[in-house]
Design a protein around this motif. Sequence first.
Motif, mmCIF file in Angstrom:
data_model
loop_
_atom_site.group_PDB
_atom_site.id
_atom_site.type_symbol
_atom_site.label_atom_id
_atom_site.label_comp_id
_atom_site.label_asym_id
_atom_site.label_seq_id
_atom_site.Cartn_x
_atom_site.Cartn_y
_atom_site.Cartn_z
ATOM 1 N N SER A 108 0.840 -1.146 -0.025
ATOM 2 C CA SER A 108 -0.272 0.022 -0.065
ATOM 3 C C SER A 108 0.688 1.449 -0.208
ATOM 4 O O SER A 108 0.550 2.360 -0.214
ATOM 5 C CB SER A 108 -0.779 0.015 1.130
ATOM 6 N N SER A 109 2.156 1.091 0.293
ATOM 7 C CA SER A 109 3.131 2.215 0.270
ATOM 8 C C SER A 109 4.515 1.728 0.237
ATOM 9 O O SER A 109 4.804 0.597 0.427
ATOM 10 C CB SER A 109 2.767 3.374 1.728
ATOM 11 N N MET A 142 11.076 -1.079 2.490
ATOM 12 C CA MET A 142 10.844 0.158 1.989
ATOM 13 C C MET A 142 9.620 -0.032 0.770
ATOM 14 O O MET A 142 9.627 0.701 -0.031
ATOM 15 C CB MET A 142 12.294 0.229 1.148
ATOM 16 N N GLY A 143 8.863 -1.164 1.039
ATOM 17 C CA GLY A 143 7.753 -1.446 0.352
ATOM 18 C C GLY A 143 7.692 -2.362 -0.801
ATOM 19 O O GLY A 143 6.718 -2.531 -1.305
ATOM 20 N N ALA A 144 8.732 -2.952 -1.127
ATOM 21 C CA ALA A 144 8.830 -4.031 -2.190
ATOM 22 C C ALA A 144 8.075 -5.249 -1.651
ATOM 23 O O ALA A 144 7.901 -5.470 -0.491
ATOM 24 C CB ALA A 144 10.273 -4.539 -2.425
ATOM 25 N N THR A 145 7.337 -5.852 -2.752
ATOM 26 C CA THR A 145 6.464 -7.241 -2.361
ATOM 27 C C THR A 145 7.517 -8.199 -2.468
ATOM 28 O O THR A 145 8.130 -8.760 -3.750
ATOM 29 C CB THR A 145 5.537 -7.300 -3.209
ATOM 30 N N VAL A 146 7.815 -8.763 -1.292
ATOM 31 C CA VAL A 146 9.140 -9.912 -1.341
ATOM 32 C C VAL A 146 8.271 -11.202 -1.205
ATOM 33 O O VAL A 146 7.629 -11.496 0.059
ATOM 34 C CB VAL A 146 10.073 -9.722 -0.203
ATOM 35 N N SER A 172 11.905 10.003 4.473
ATOM 36 C CA SER A 172 10.595 11.129 4.806
ATOM 37 C C SER A 172 9.486 10.176 4.423
ATOM 38 O O SER A 172 8.407 10.691 5.222
ATOM 39 C CB SER A 172 10.951 12.389 4.185
ATOM 40 N N GLY A 173 9.503 9.624 3.516
ATOM 41 C CA GLY A 173 8.013 8.915 3.028
ATOM 42 C C GLY A 173 7.854 7.704 3.980
ATOM 43 O O GLY A 173 6.618 7.109 4.057
#
Length: 412
Positions: free
Chosen positions: A14-15, A42-46, A371-372
């Motif tokens: 989602s982010s 960091m948001g990767a789909t692993v 920052s995100g």
Amino acid sequence: MIGTAETTALLARSSGALRGVTVLDLTRVVAGPYCTMILADMGATVIKIENPGEPDLTREFPPARNDAGTVSSGFFAQYNRNKLAVRLDLKQPEGKALFLEMVENAHIVVENFRPGTMAKLGLGYEVLQAANPAIVYAAISGFGQSGPNTLRPAFDSSAQASGGLWSINGTREEPMRVGTVLGDLAAGLYAAIGTLGALREAERTGRGQLVDVSQQDSILSLTENALVTFTETGKVAEPTGNGHPFVRPYGRFACKDGFVFFGAYTDKFWREACRVFGDAALADDPEIDTMAKRFDDETYRRRVEPVVKRWLGAHTKAELEAMTGDRFPLSPIKTIEEVVADPHIQAREMVVPVHYQGARFDVFGNPIKLSGGTLERNAHAPSVGQHNRQVFREWLGLDAARYDALAAQKVI
């Protein structure tokens, strides 16, 4: 091809900065899982891929809890948070075929087998690249994918020994291994960096590449000035204990309730230390008023070291930390218990909860602060094969009959 928008979207997080990137994770133990953990945070789909009969052995590493026969490892949870998990037997023809279908719809493959293992399975880099020219293939190993030692088995200590770090750590009387799996962790970090660089190139050109990371190479790159000193002067670096080969005062010193690191070696910091400890006149002492003079071994032992020992020995760790503030480098040598309680560590969210099979473990956070945001807080680690249906049916699009047949054959 990189996976279609439809299939990628089914698993997209989602982010996170790497949202939309799909990683096939064939790794186990530390080096590889650490690399893919960074990407997942960091948001990767692993998607963690494990052999049905031989899952990642760290699932039972300590510290672990045993709840009614279900073992839940905090060690495993720490390195495998934020991942999906599937079973897949790459030794079976159907498993190879299914893996290639996954590769067609993924962006990155990460493995940490001994070099040649994937080729023997018929799934080497060239085969995967043919299936998906944009695939980024990261291979982490003890000695790399080329060179005369490539097939040697290796652990973290193999890298610390062969990469030169062991020989310069500890004391001259007893060289020591660094007290953590630095070879594994450094290789995982370099693999994450290399993978992201290669991914950027693949996004620009449509061509992926092989990211070859060696634990030995990684350790060698962490030996600071040892290599260039040898190549320039012929001097072989030796262990320096808690000191530094040419910077003084800089090292471990005793205080009332333990030890601190004190590093006020520059002229600016030395003057500040003299003021803080009530010896302002020492800053102008002609024998030790410059950094070069204080670096002299005989002068340091006779004039500087006794002063620093007197300063620090009169105070506790907490007192010293409060006294020095931001004026010069001084850090208490903290136990893990003290680190966990450190308000700064807490403010940086470097101790975070992770959930695994109903158990909660407090583990290290992600040192990469975007920052995100990153996604490690309250993450979950997967059980063996927990996401088989979600990955194979919903993402890859297998029909029910094929899915059931592969499960019956214990391919998945």
